[in-house]
Write a protein that holds these residues in place. Structure first.
Motif, short mmCIF file in Angstrom:
data_model
loop_
_atom_site.label_atom_id
_atom_site.label_comp_id
_atom_site.label_asym_id
_atom_site.label_seq_id
_atom_site.Cartn_x
_atom_site.Cartn_y
_atom_site.Cartn_z
N ARG A 81 54.42 12.71 -142.31
CA ARG A 81 55.05 13.65 -141.44
C ARG A 81 55.67 14.89 -141.98
N TYR A 82 56.04 14.88 -143.44
CA TYR A 82 56.30 16.08 -144.09
C TYR A 82 55.20 17.04 -144.08
N GLY A 83 54.02 16.50 -144.04
CA GLY A 83 52.75 17.12 -144.19
C GLY A 83 52.46 17.85 -142.88
N GLU A 84 52.63 17.05 -141.87
CA GLU A 84 52.75 17.49 -140.38
C GLU A 84 53.70 18.64 -140.16
N VAL A 85 54.97 18.55 -140.82
CA VAL A 85 55.94 19.56 -140.66
C VAL A 85 55.28 20.78 -141.37
N ALA A 86 55.10 20.72 -142.49
CA ALA A 86 54.60 22.06 -143.06
C ALA A 86 53.37 22.63 -142.29
N ILE A 87 52.42 21.81 -141.80
CA ILE A 87 51.38 22.34 -141.10
C ILE A 87 51.90 23.26 -139.71
N ASN A 88 52.82 22.39 -139.10
CA ASN A 88 53.46 23.02 -137.71
C ASN A 88 54.31 24.22 -137.97
N ALA A 89 54.84 24.28 -139.15
CA ALA A 89 55.67 25.41 -139.56
C ALA A 89 54.61 26.70 -139.81
N VAL A 90 53.56 26.41 -140.41
CA VAL A 90 52.76 27.55 -140.98
C VAL A 90 52.02 27.91 -139.40
N ARG A 91 51.83 27.07 -138.52
CA ARG A 91 51.14 27.22 -137.20
C ARG A 91 51.98 28.07 -136.42
N SER A 92 53.35 27.96 -136.45
CA SER A 92 54.38 28.58 -135.79
C SER A 92 54.77 30.12 -136.19
N ILE A 93 54.30 30.19 -137.59
CA ILE A 93 54.44 31.63 -138.05
C ILE A 93 52.83 32.35 -137.75
N LEU A 94 51.83 31.63 -137.94
CA LEU A 94 50.54 32.26 -137.51
C LEU A 94 50.32 32.77 -135.90
N ASN A 95 51.13 31.97 -135.27
CA ASN A 95 50.96 31.97 -133.63
C ASN A 95 52.20 33.04 -133.10
N GLY A 96 53.02 33.66 -134.21
CA GLY A 96 54.05 34.36 -133.97
C GLY A 96 55.35 33.92 -133.41
N GLU A 97 55.52 32.69 -133.21
CA GLU A 97 56.61 31.83 -132.80
C GLU A 97 57.83 32.25 -133.39
N ASP A 98 57.74 32.03 -134.87
CA ASP A 98 58.70 32.35 -135.86
C ASP A 98 58.12 33.47 -137.01
#
Length: 132
Positions: A3-20
Motif C-alpha cells: 500500500r505504501y508503494g501504491e500511495v507513492a504512485i498515486n501521489a506522483v499521478r496526482s502531481i502529473l495530473n495537476g491535482e496537487d
C-alpha cells in the motif's frame, strides 16, 4: 506492490495530473485515501520521507527538485532511498528482491526496513524514477 508503494504512485499521478503541486500534499492525500485520515499508517514517516527525499533530489518524474524533507531525522530515510536507486541502476535484478535490496543498503546492520523500499521499488518498477 504494497500500500505504501501504491500511495507513492498515486501521489506522483496526482502531481502529473495537476491535482496537487507539492509532493507532501500529494502524499498526504494519497495516504489518507489508502489508510484513512489521521491513522497511524497515514502518518507513518519512513515511507513518506523516502518519497519526499527522492522528490527533493529531482529523481521522480514530473516533480522538480526542491526542499521537501523538513525534519533532520528524516534525512536517513532519504539516504536509504537514494542508495537504493543507485544500487538498482547497477543491479536492476534487485527490483524483484526487496529484502535483498535492503540488505545491500544495510550491509552488516540487522535493521529491518520500514516500507522505504516499497516506495522506491514501486516508483522504479513503474518507471517513474529519473536516471541521472
Amino acid at each position: 506492490m504494497n500500500r505504501y508503494g501504491e500511495v507513492a504512485i498515486n501521489a506522483v499521478r496526482s502531481i502529473l495530473n495537476g491535482e496537487d503541486e507539492h509532493p507532501l500534499i500529494a502524499w498526504k492525500r494519497a495516504a489518507s485515501e489508502a489508510f484513512g485520515e489521521g491513522t497511524w499508517a497515514q502518518r507513518k514517516g519512513c515511507p513518506k520521507n523516502a518519497f519526499l527525499g527522492l522528490c527533493e533530489e529531482g529523481l521522480v518524474q514530473g516533480i522538480p527538485a526542491g526542499n521537501y524533507v523538513k525534519k533532520s531525522g528524516s534525512w536517513k530515510n532519504k539516504g536509504y532511498a537514494i542508495q537504493a536507486i543507485e544500487l538498482l541502476k547497477g543491479r536492476p535484478e534487485l527490483s524483484r528482491d526487496k529484502l535483498g535490496l535492503w540488505r545491500a543498503i544495510m550491509r552488516e546492520n540487522e535493521m529491518s526496513h520500514n516500507s522505504q523500499m516499497d516506495v522506491v521499488l514501486a516508483l522504479w518498477n513503474k518507471q517513474l524514477i529519473i536516471s541521472k
